[in-house]
Design an enzyme around this catalytic site. Structure first.
Site, PDB file in Angstrom:
ATOM      1  N   GLY A  46       0.837  -1.185   0.000  1.00 21.42           N
ATOM      2  CA  GLY A  46       0.000   0.000   0.000  1.00 21.42           C
ATOM      3  C   GLY A  46       0.878   1.243   0.000  1.00 21.42           C
ATOM      4  CD  GLN A  51       3.360   5.782   2.653  1.00 26.70           C
ATOM      5  OE1 GLN A  51       2.384   5.284   2.119  1.00 26.70           O
ATOM      6  NE2 GLN A  51       4.319   5.058   3.195  1.00 26.70           N
ATOM      7  CB  CYS A  91       4.860   2.080   7.286  1.00 25.79           C
ATOM      8  SG  CYS A  91       4.509   3.596   6.383  1.00 25.79           S
ATOM      9  CG  LEU A  92       6.545   0.828   1.338  1.00 26.76           C
ATOM     10  CD1 LEU A  92       6.034   1.124  -0.061  1.00 26.76           C
ATOM     11  CD2 LEU A  92       7.632  -0.232   1.315  1.00 26.76           C
ATOM     12  CG  HIS A 133      -0.953   1.541   7.166  1.00 28.70           C
ATOM     13  ND1 HIS A 133      -0.052   0.973   8.051  1.00 28.70           N
ATOM     14  CD2 HIS A 133      -0.216   2.345   6.341  1.00 28.70           C
ATOM     15  CE1 HIS A 133       1.165   1.438   7.765  1.00 28.70           C
ATOM     16  NE2 HIS A 133       1.097   2.265   6.736  1.00 28.70           N
ATOM     17  CD  GLU A 134      -1.260   2.665   2.656  1.00 32.32           C
ATOM     18  OE1 GLU A 134      -0.762   3.800   2.586  1.00 32.32           O
ATOM     19  OE2 GLU A 134      -0.595   1.651   2.925  1.00 32.32           O
ATOM     20  CG  HIS A 137       0.296   6.932   5.265  1.00 32.12           C
ATOM     21  ND1 HIS A 137       1.407   7.377   5.944  1.00 32.12           N
ATOM     22  CD2 HIS A 137       0.495   5.606   5.074  1.00 32.12           C
ATOM     23  CE1 HIS A 137       2.247   6.356   6.152  1.00 32.12           C
ATOM     24  NE2 HIS A 137       1.711   5.264   5.629  1.00 32.12           N
TER      25      HIS A 137
END
Ligand code: NI
Length: 167
Positions: A46, A51, A91-92, A133-134, A137
Protein backbone atom coordinates in the site's frame (compact mmCIF):
# COMPACT_ATOMS: atom_id res chain seq x y z
CA UNK A 1 5.86 5.94 -15.40
CA UNK A 2 8.39 6.93 -12.81
CA UNK A 3 9.58 5.82 -9.41
CA UNK A 4 8.91 8.41 -6.73
CA UNK A 5 11.07 9.03 -3.65
CA UNK A 6 9.35 7.90 -0.43
CA UNK A 7 9.46 10.15 2.64
CA UNK A 8 10.89 8.55 5.76
CA UNK A 9 9.50 8.91 9.25
CA UNK A 10 9.95 11.20 11.19
CA UNK A 11 9.86 13.57 8.20
CA UNK A 12 7.40 16.33 9.19
CA UNK A 13 5.85 16.26 5.69
CA UNK A 14 4.30 12.90 6.64
CA UNK A 15 2.05 14.88 8.97
CA UNK A 16 0.50 17.08 6.30
CA UNK A 17 -3.21 16.63 5.66
CA UNK A 18 -4.02 15.65 2.07
CA UNK A 19 -6.58 17.71 0.14
CA UNK A 20 -9.41 16.05 -1.78
CA UNK A 21 -8.92 15.60 -5.53
CA UNK A 22 -11.31 17.92 -7.37
CA UNK A 23 -11.08 16.38 -10.82
CA UNK A 24 -9.82 12.92 -11.64
CA UNK A 25 -7.78 13.97 -14.64
CA UNK A 26 -4.62 12.81 -16.40
CA UNK A 27 -2.37 14.25 -13.68
CA UNK A 28 -4.17 12.18 -11.05
CA UNK A 29 -4.01 9.04 -13.22
CA UNK A 30 -0.28 9.63 -13.78
CA UNK A 31 0.25 10.10 -10.04
CA UNK A 32 -1.63 6.87 -9.28
CA UNK A 33 0.36 4.94 -11.93
CA UNK A 34 3.67 6.26 -10.57
CA UNK A 35 2.59 5.43 -7.03
CA UNK A 36 1.68 1.87 -8.05
CA UNK A 37 5.05 1.41 -9.74
CA UNK A 38 6.81 2.80 -6.66
CA UNK A 39 4.81 0.51 -4.35
CA UNK A 40 5.55 -2.62 -6.42
CA UNK A 41 9.23 -1.73 -6.71
CA UNK A 42 9.66 -1.14 -2.96
CA UNK A 43 8.01 -3.73 -2.55
CA UNK A 44 4.95 -2.88 -0.49
CA UNK A 45 1.22 -3.56 -0.37
CA UNK A 46 0.00 0.00 0.00
CA UNK A 47 1.11 3.57 -0.60
CA UNK A 48 -0.53 6.92 0.09
CA UNK A 49 0.28 10.06 -1.92
CA UNK A 50 1.41 11.72 1.33
CA UNK A 51 4.36 9.31 1.40
CA UNK A 52 5.63 10.63 -1.93
CA UNK A 53 5.13 14.23 -0.77
CA UNK A 54 1.99 14.82 -2.81
CA UNK A 55 -0.73 16.00 -0.48
CA UNK A 56 -3.78 14.87 -2.38
CA UNK A 57 -6.16 12.08 -1.37
CA UNK A 58 -4.89 9.20 -3.48
CA UNK A 59 -4.09 5.67 -2.27
CA UNK A 60 -2.90 2.55 -4.08
CA UNK A 61 -3.17 -0.92 -2.55
CA UNK A 62 -2.43 -4.42 -3.78
CA UNK A 63 -2.40 -7.23 -1.23
CA UNK A 64 -2.26 -10.01 -3.86
CA UNK A 65 0.84 -12.20 -4.23
CA UNK A 66 1.08 -11.67 -7.98
CA UNK A 67 0.40 -7.91 -8.23
CA UNK A 68 -2.92 -8.61 -9.94
CA UNK A 69 -5.35 -6.70 -7.74
CA UNK A 70 -4.34 -3.08 -7.86
CA UNK A 71 -6.86 -0.94 -6.07
CA UNK A 72 -6.82 2.84 -6.41
CA UNK A 73 -8.86 4.88 -3.96
CA UNK A 74 -9.30 8.59 -4.61
CA UNK A 75 -10.90 10.74 -1.88
CA UNK A 76 -11.52 7.66 0.30
CA UNK A 77 -14.09 8.08 3.01
CA UNK A 78 -14.55 5.46 5.69
CA UNK A 79 -18.26 4.89 6.17
CA UNK A 80 -18.26 2.07 8.72
CA UNK A 81 -15.82 0.32 11.02
CA UNK A 82 -16.68 -2.88 12.85
CA UNK A 83 -15.00 -5.44 15.06
CA UNK A 84 -11.37 -5.50 16.11
CA UNK A 85 -8.17 -7.20 14.99
CA UNK A 86 -4.54 -6.90 15.94
CA UNK A 87 -2.15 -7.15 13.03
CA UNK A 88 1.59 -6.65 12.69
CA UNK A 89 2.10 -3.64 10.44
CA UNK A 90 4.99 -2.18 8.57
CA UNK A 91 5.27 0.91 6.38
CA UNK A 92 7.48 1.94 3.48
CA UNK A 93 8.07 5.23 5.33
CA UNK A 94 9.25 3.39 8.46
CA UNK A 95 11.66 0.82 7.02
CA UNK A 96 12.49 -2.24 9.09
CA UNK A 97 9.89 -1.56 11.78
CA UNK A 98 7.02 -4.01 12.35
CA UNK A 99 4.66 -3.52 15.26
CA UNK A 100 1.26 -4.80 16.31
CA UNK A 101 -1.57 -2.34 15.87
CA UNK A 102 -5.21 -2.72 16.85
CA UNK A 103 -7.67 -1.79 14.09
CA UNK A 104 -11.22 -2.51 13.01
CA UNK A 105 -11.73 -5.99 11.52
CA UNK A 106 -14.11 -4.76 8.83
CA UNK A 107 -14.34 -1.50 6.98
CA UNK A 108 -16.70 0.02 4.49
CA UNK A 109 -15.18 2.74 2.36
CA UNK A 110 -16.42 4.97 -0.43
CA UNK A 111 -14.02 6.43 -2.98
CA UNK A 112 -13.60 7.50 -6.59
CA UNK A 113 -11.90 5.25 -9.12
CA UNK A 114 -9.50 6.33 -11.88
CA UNK A 115 -12.45 7.31 -14.07
CA UNK A 116 -13.80 9.58 -11.35
CA UNK A 117 -16.71 7.24 -10.58
CA UNK A 118 -17.86 6.74 -7.02
CA UNK A 119 -17.84 3.22 -5.61
CA UNK A 120 -18.20 1.54 -2.24
CA UNK A 121 -16.07 -1.32 -1.00
CA UNK A 122 -16.39 -3.61 1.98
CA UNK A 123 -13.18 -5.19 3.20
CA UNK A 124 -12.02 -7.35 6.07
CA UNK A 125 -8.78 -8.78 7.40
CA UNK A 126 -5.56 -7.58 5.79
CA UNK A 127 -7.28 -5.43 3.17
CA UNK A 128 -9.24 -3.66 5.93
CA UNK A 129 -6.00 -3.03 7.84
CA UNK A 130 -4.33 -1.71 4.72
CA UNK A 131 -7.16 0.70 3.93
CA UNK A 132 -7.16 2.07 7.49
CA UNK A 133 -3.35 2.41 7.45
CA UNK A 134 -3.36 4.33 4.15
CA UNK A 135 -6.32 6.56 5.06
CA UNK A 136 -4.37 7.45 8.23
CA UNK A 137 -1.47 8.61 6.01
CA UNK A 138 -3.78 11.01 4.15
CA UNK A 139 -4.73 12.45 7.52
CA UNK A 140 -1.08 12.93 8.43
CA UNK A 141 -0.86 9.93 10.69
CA UNK A 142 1.88 7.27 10.55
CA UNK A 143 1.09 3.83 12.04
CA UNK A 144 3.68 4.17 14.80
CA UNK A 145 1.49 6.91 16.26
CA UNK A 146 -0.89 4.15 17.35
CA UNK A 147 1.92 2.87 19.63
CA UNK A 148 3.03 4.05 23.07
CA UNK A 149 5.16 7.21 23.38
CA UNK A 150 8.07 5.08 24.57
CA UNK A 151 7.94 2.86 21.49
CA UNK A 152 7.67 5.91 19.22
CA UNK A 153 10.78 7.44 20.80
CA UNK A 154 12.71 4.19 20.35
CA UNK A 155 11.68 3.90 16.73
CA UNK A 156 12.66 7.52 16.01
CA UNK A 157 16.13 7.09 17.47
CA UNK A 158 16.62 3.80 15.63
CA UNK A 159 15.67 5.40 12.30
CA UNK A 160 17.88 8.44 12.99
CA UNK A 161 20.81 6.06 13.59
CA UNK A 162 20.06 4.18 10.34
CA UNK A 163 19.88 7.46 8.41
CA UNK A 164 23.32 8.45 9.71
CA UNK A 165 24.80 5.12 8.63
CA UNK A 166 23.20 5.34 5.19
CA UNK A 167 24.38 8.95 4.72
NI1 NI B 1 2.43 3.30 5.57
Amino acid sequence: MALLPILRYPDPRLHKIAAPVEHVDESVRKLAADMAETMYEAPGIGLAATQVDVHRQVIVIDISEDKSQLLTLINPEILELAGEQVCEEGCLSVPGVYEKVSRAERVKVRALNLRGESFALEAEGLLAVCIQHEVDHLQGKVFVEHLSRLKQTRIKSRLAKQARITA
